[in-house]
Design an enzyme around this catalytic site. Structure first.
Site, mmCIF file in Angstrom:
data_model
loop_
_atom_site.group_PDB
_atom_site.id
_atom_site.type_symbol
_atom_site.label_atom_id
_atom_site.label_comp_id
_atom_site.label_asym_id
_atom_site.label_seq_id
_atom_site.Cartn_x
_atom_site.Cartn_y
_atom_site.Cartn_z
ATOM 1 N N LYS A 152 0.842 -1.201 0.000
ATOM 2 C CA LYS A 152 0.000 0.000 0.000
ATOM 3 C C LYS A 152 0.879 1.253 0.000
ATOM 4 O O LYS A 152 1.453 1.630 1.016
ATOM 5 C CB LYS A 152 -0.915 0.041 1.229
ATOM 6 C CG LYS A 152 -2.003 1.099 1.050
ATOM 7 C CD LYS A 152 -2.421 1.785 2.311
ATOM 8 C CE LYS A 152 -1.566 2.942 2.712
ATOM 9 N NZ LYS A 152 -1.510 4.079 1.788
ATOM 10 N N PRO A 153 1.012 1.896 -1.158
ATOM 11 C CA PRO A 153 1.842 3.104 -1.210
ATOM 12 C C PRO A 153 1.090 4.305 -0.643
ATOM 13 O O PRO A 153 -0.126 4.247 -0.431
ATOM 14 C CB PRO A 153 2.070 3.283 -2.713
ATOM 15 C CG PRO A 153 0.886 2.653 -3.360
ATOM 16 C CD PRO A 153 0.405 1.554 -2.459
ATOM 17 N N ALA A 154 1.811 5.382 -0.406
ATOM 18 C CA ALA A 154 1.177 6.612 0.083
ATOM 19 C C ALA A 154 0.201 7.145 -0.964
ATOM 20 O O ALA A 154 0.441 7.034 -2.171
ATOM 21 C CB ALA A 154 2.252 7.654 0.376
ATOM 22 N N SER A 206 5.639 7.896 9.508
ATOM 23 C CA SER A 206 5.825 8.714 10.715
ATOM 24 C C SER A 206 5.757 7.861 11.982
ATOM 25 O O SER A 206 5.114 6.805 12.008
ATOM 26 C CB SER A 206 4.749 9.791 10.771
ATOM 27 O OG SER A 206 3.485 9.184 10.855
ATOM 28 N N GLU A 227 10.006 1.490 10.253
ATOM 29 C CA GLU A 227 11.028 2.485 9.878
ATOM 30 C C GLU A 227 10.362 3.844 10.043
ATOM 31 O O GLU A 227 9.593 4.271 9.179
ATOM 32 C CB GLU A 227 11.463 2.280 8.428
ATOM 33 C CG GLU A 227 12.098 0.939 8.136
ATOM 34 C CD GLU A 227 13.543 0.853 8.615
ATOM 35 O OE1 GLU A 227 14.116 1.894 8.985
ATOM 36 O OE2 GLU A 227 14.079 -0.254 8.630
ATOM 37 N N CYS A 261 13.997 11.300 6.150
ATOM 38 C CA CYS A 261 13.996 10.876 7.553
ATOM 39 C C CYS A 261 15.382 11.001 8.174
ATOM 40 O O CYS A 261 15.514 11.084 9.383
ATOM 41 C CB CYS A 261 13.511 9.439 7.646
ATOM 42 S SG CYS A 261 14.386 8.354 6.517
ATOM 43 N N GLU A 360 9.981 16.645 13.610
ATOM 44 C CA GLU A 360 10.577 16.691 12.273
ATOM 45 C C GLU A 360 10.019 17.898 11.532
ATOM 46 O O GLU A 360 8.798 18.047 11.442
ATOM 47 C CB GLU A 360 10.189 15.442 11.492
ATOM 48 C CG GLU A 360 10.868 14.176 11.905
ATOM 49 C CD GLU A 360 10.438 13.016 11.004
ATOM 50 O OE1 GLU A 360 9.272 12.605 11.102
ATOM 51 O OE2 GLU A 360 11.262 12.530 10.227
HETATM 52 P P1 NAD Z 1 2.710 8.789 7.306
HETATM 53 O O1 NAD Z 1 2.980 8.061 8.556
HETATM 54 O O2 NAD Z 1 1.710 9.881 7.326
HETATM 55 O O3 NAD Z 1 2.228 7.767 6.175
HETATM 56 C C1 NAD Z 1 2.983 6.646 5.819
HETATM 57 C C2 NAD Z 1 2.091 5.615 5.179
HETATM 58 O O4 NAD Z 1 1.138 5.167 6.131
HETATM 59 C C3 NAD Z 1 1.290 6.126 3.988
HETATM 60 O O5 NAD Z 1 1.207 5.120 3.018
HETATM 61 C C4 NAD Z 1 -0.083 6.377 4.602
HETATM 62 O O6 NAD Z 1 -1.125 6.302 3.661
HETATM 63 C C5 NAD Z 1 -0.154 5.220 5.575
HETATM 64 N N1 NAD Z 1 -1.139 5.366 6.658
HETATM 65 C C6 NAD Z 1 -1.520 6.487 7.287
HETATM 66 N N2 NAD Z 1 -2.468 6.200 8.214
HETATM 67 C C7 NAD Z 1 -2.666 4.865 8.177
HETATM 68 C C8 NAD Z 1 -3.516 3.959 8.885
HETATM 69 N N3 NAD Z 1 -4.340 4.376 9.832
HETATM 70 N N4 NAD Z 1 -3.449 2.641 8.573
HETATM 71 C C9 NAD Z 1 -2.621 2.194 7.615
HETATM 72 N N5 NAD Z 1 -1.801 3.014 6.910
HETATM 73 C C10 NAD Z 1 -1.828 4.335 7.181
HETATM 74 O O7 NAD Z 1 4.127 9.317 6.780
HETATM 75 P P2 NAD Z 1 4.439 10.174 5.492
HETATM 76 O O8 NAD Z 1 4.014 11.582 5.745
HETATM 77 O O9 NAD Z 1 3.940 9.493 4.267
HETATM 78 O O10 NAD Z 1 6.031 10.080 5.446
HETATM 79 C C11 NAD Z 1 6.878 10.896 6.170
HETATM 80 C C12 NAD Z 1 7.341 10.195 7.422
HETATM 81 O O11 NAD Z 1 7.993 8.984 7.086
HETATM 82 C C13 NAD Z 1 8.353 10.991 8.202
HETATM 83 O O12 NAD Z 1 8.086 10.873 9.567
HETATM 84 C C14 NAD Z 1 9.676 10.310 7.857
HETATM 85 O O13 NAD Z 1 10.689 10.502 8.802
HETATM 86 C C15 NAD Z 1 9.243 8.888 7.771
HETATM 87 N N6 NAD Z 1 10.201 8.111 6.987
HETATM 88 C C16 NAD Z 1 10.972 7.213 7.636
HETATM 89 C C17 NAD Z 1 11.910 6.480 6.921
HETATM 90 C C18 NAD Z 1 12.791 5.459 7.600
HETATM 91 O O14 NAD Z 1 13.396 4.670 6.888
HETATM 92 N N7 NAD Z 1 12.894 5.424 8.911
HETATM 93 C C19 NAD Z 1 12.044 6.664 5.556
HETATM 94 C C20 NAD Z 1 11.226 7.591 4.921
HETATM 95 C C21 NAD Z 1 10.291 8.309 5.660
#
Ligand code: NAD
Length: 456
Positions: A152-154, A206, A227, A261, A360
């Site tokens: 499931k991608p963003a 996140s 992650e 990140c 962040e």
């Molecule tokens: P996010 O947590 O908002 O979303 C990530 C994914 O989770 C998306 O696909 C989103 O649709 C999904 N999601 C959201 N709510 C959900 C739910 N209730 N159930 C299932 N899936 C759900 O994060 P973002 O804004 O897309 O990405 C940025 C964040 O990702 C930052 O905090 C960044 O630091 C982190 N990040 C971490 C790494 C790492 O390797 N540690 C790498 C890249 C990004």
């Protein structure tokens, strides 16, 4: 259907399905049915298939990079680098999956074997900041060791994931082994958590959502890899090569407009080099250009309005708490484009009382703080719930090693702005999550060791 927007223009650049509950269940049905067959496929075939995905990605480097830029916004050269980075995970997984091997020993007349078996049908949930690479890390490992996967991608960047799915199938991954489902995160998430056939979920995103998923996983004891967010310190010591320290900052901080990140979010600079470092960094940061990612610029837009507002809020909050802005501080207006272009910003005299030190920022903002003693810098660097990456800039090998050991995080770059490569483990400690991606350890996340003990 879900519309996908170019964050620089708000133009619709694609549409993807909003998967219904029934469709997510169908993907899980197929992934579950495919699991034993894919697990039983011999390792050499799986390895070759994964290597062929890498080739497929490299063959499509330019169109894939354009797709990433179109839906995510980063400059095209960075998208090309992301394609290369993603391909390297398939190459490493292809190689490492051939080295797994079972362990065997004879103890007390018993013959004991430890088999590393694929954990079973898996799921991957990924963020928008690296639409291809974050998924590649998970898909490469899962497919290489014999797991099926539902992805499931963003919602902001699904097009790249769909294309990766097509490339994987063209490379020989059976259609029912890999599934990309797009749509509402909560609905898809619920369907995944409720299906007891799912044996593993790997999430990048996140800390806030990671925490939520962890509670859901607890209810059914679903193994997770998380992650999550980061809040990297960068410590610049007096003896650092000035040019190299500034170059490290420019790369690590401004790549992807600060939306990584592992970006340094707290820059600690020793008093003796502080003013020279700030002058040199300010000069470089001020020259960064902004615009559409297709236009040979340094910075693209940030992903959406909420991201742009949060960045501005962090800057304003820092000023309110005594921070001094020496470069930037506002947004750039670019004719014909959205107003999601925060200025590269440098703020001095920042500290833990400010939001930018605790959350962040995910933008092109450098919060700087002066320090005198090594121990003070290390204490400040580790004073965070996060523990993903950290950076040290010094010309002393001893100091670099000592500080690297003292930093409480999963990845440390000593004079290295890009410490993350596919050959070695990547992941965090504390609220940055658990599990590792990359290298041999990255495959372990998708394997279960099973002990078989035989008495004859
Ligand atoms: P996010 O947590 O908002 O979303 C990530 C994914 O989770 C998306 O696909 C989103 O649709 C999904 N999601 C959201 N709510 C959900 C739910 N209730 N159930 C299932 N899936 C759900 O994060 P973002 O804004 O897309 O990405 C940025 C964040 O990702 C930052 O905090 C960044 O630091 C982190 N990040 C971490 C790494 C790492 O390797 N540690 C790498 C890249 C990004």
């Amino acid at each position: 259907m879900l519309e996908v927007l170019d964050p620089a223009t708000d133009k619709v650049v694609g549409r993807v399905a909003k998967a219904t509950r029934r469709e997510v269940d169908a993907a899980l049905d197929a992934a579950s049915a495919a699991q034993p067959r894919w697990a039983a496929t011999d390792a050499a075939t799986r390895s070759e298939t994964v290597a062929a995905i890498a080739e497929g990605l490299r063959a499509e480097r330019t169109p894939l990079a354009r797709l990433i830029t179109m839906e995510q916004g980063k400059p095209l050269t960075e998208s090309e680098a992301e394609v290369d980075y993603a391909a390297s995970f398939f190459e490493v997984a292809s190689r490492e999956s051939l080295r797994l091997g079972d362990q065997g020993l004879e103890v007390d007349g018993k013959r004991v074997r430890v088999e590393h078996r694929p954990i079973g049908p898996t799921a991957a949930i990924t963020p928008w900041n690296f639409p291809l690479a974050m998924l590649a890390k998970k898909t490469a490992a899962a497919i290489a060791v014999g797991c099926s996967q539902v992805v499931k991608p963003a919602e902001q960047t699904p097009l790249t994931a769909v294309r990766l799915g097509e490339i994987a199938v063209a490379a020989g991954v059976p259609r029912d082994v890999l599934h990309v489902v797009t749509g509402e995160p909560e609905e898809i998430g619920e369907a995944l958590f409720q299906d007891v056939r799912l044996r593993k979920l790997s999430f990048t995103g996140s800390t806030e959502i990671g925490r939520l998923l962890l509670t859901k996983a607890a209810a059914r004891v679903l193994p997770l890899s998380l992650e999550l967010g980061g809040h990297a310190p960068l410590i610049v010591f007096d003896d650092a090569n000035l040019e190299a320290a500034v170059e490290l900052t420019m790369i690590a901080k401004f790549r992807n407009g600060g939306q990584t990140c592992v970006a340094p979010n707290r820059i600690l600079v020793q008093s003796g080099i502080h003013d020279r470092y700030v002058d040199a960094l300010a000069e470089r940061a001020d020259r960064l250009t902004s615009g559409h990612g297709f236009d040979a610029v340094d910075l693209g837009p940030v992903i959406d309005d909420a991201a742009a507002s949060k960045i501005q809020h962090h800057i304003d909050d820092a000023i309110e708490h005594g921070g001094r802005v020496v470069v930037g501080g506002g947004r750039r207006t670019i004719p014909g484009l959205t107003d999601r272009f925060p200025e590269p910003t440098i703020i001095l005299d920042t500290g833990p009382e400010m939001r930018c030190w605790r959350e962040e920022t995910f933008g092109p903002v450098c919060p700087i703080r002066r320090f005198d003693r090594e121990i003070e810098a290390i204490e400040l660097a580790n004073r965070t719930p996060y523990g993903l990456a950290g950076y040290v800039s010094t010309s002393s090998e001893d100091l670099g090693r000592r500080v690297a050991r003292a930093l409480d995080c999963g990845i440390v770059g000593v004079n290295d702005p890009r410490p993350a490569i596919a050959d070695v483990p990547f992941g965090g400690v504390k609220a940055s999550g658990f599990g590792r991606e990359g290298g041999r350890l990255g495959l372990d996340d998708y394997l279960v060791p099973v002990t078989v003990s035989e008495v004859r």
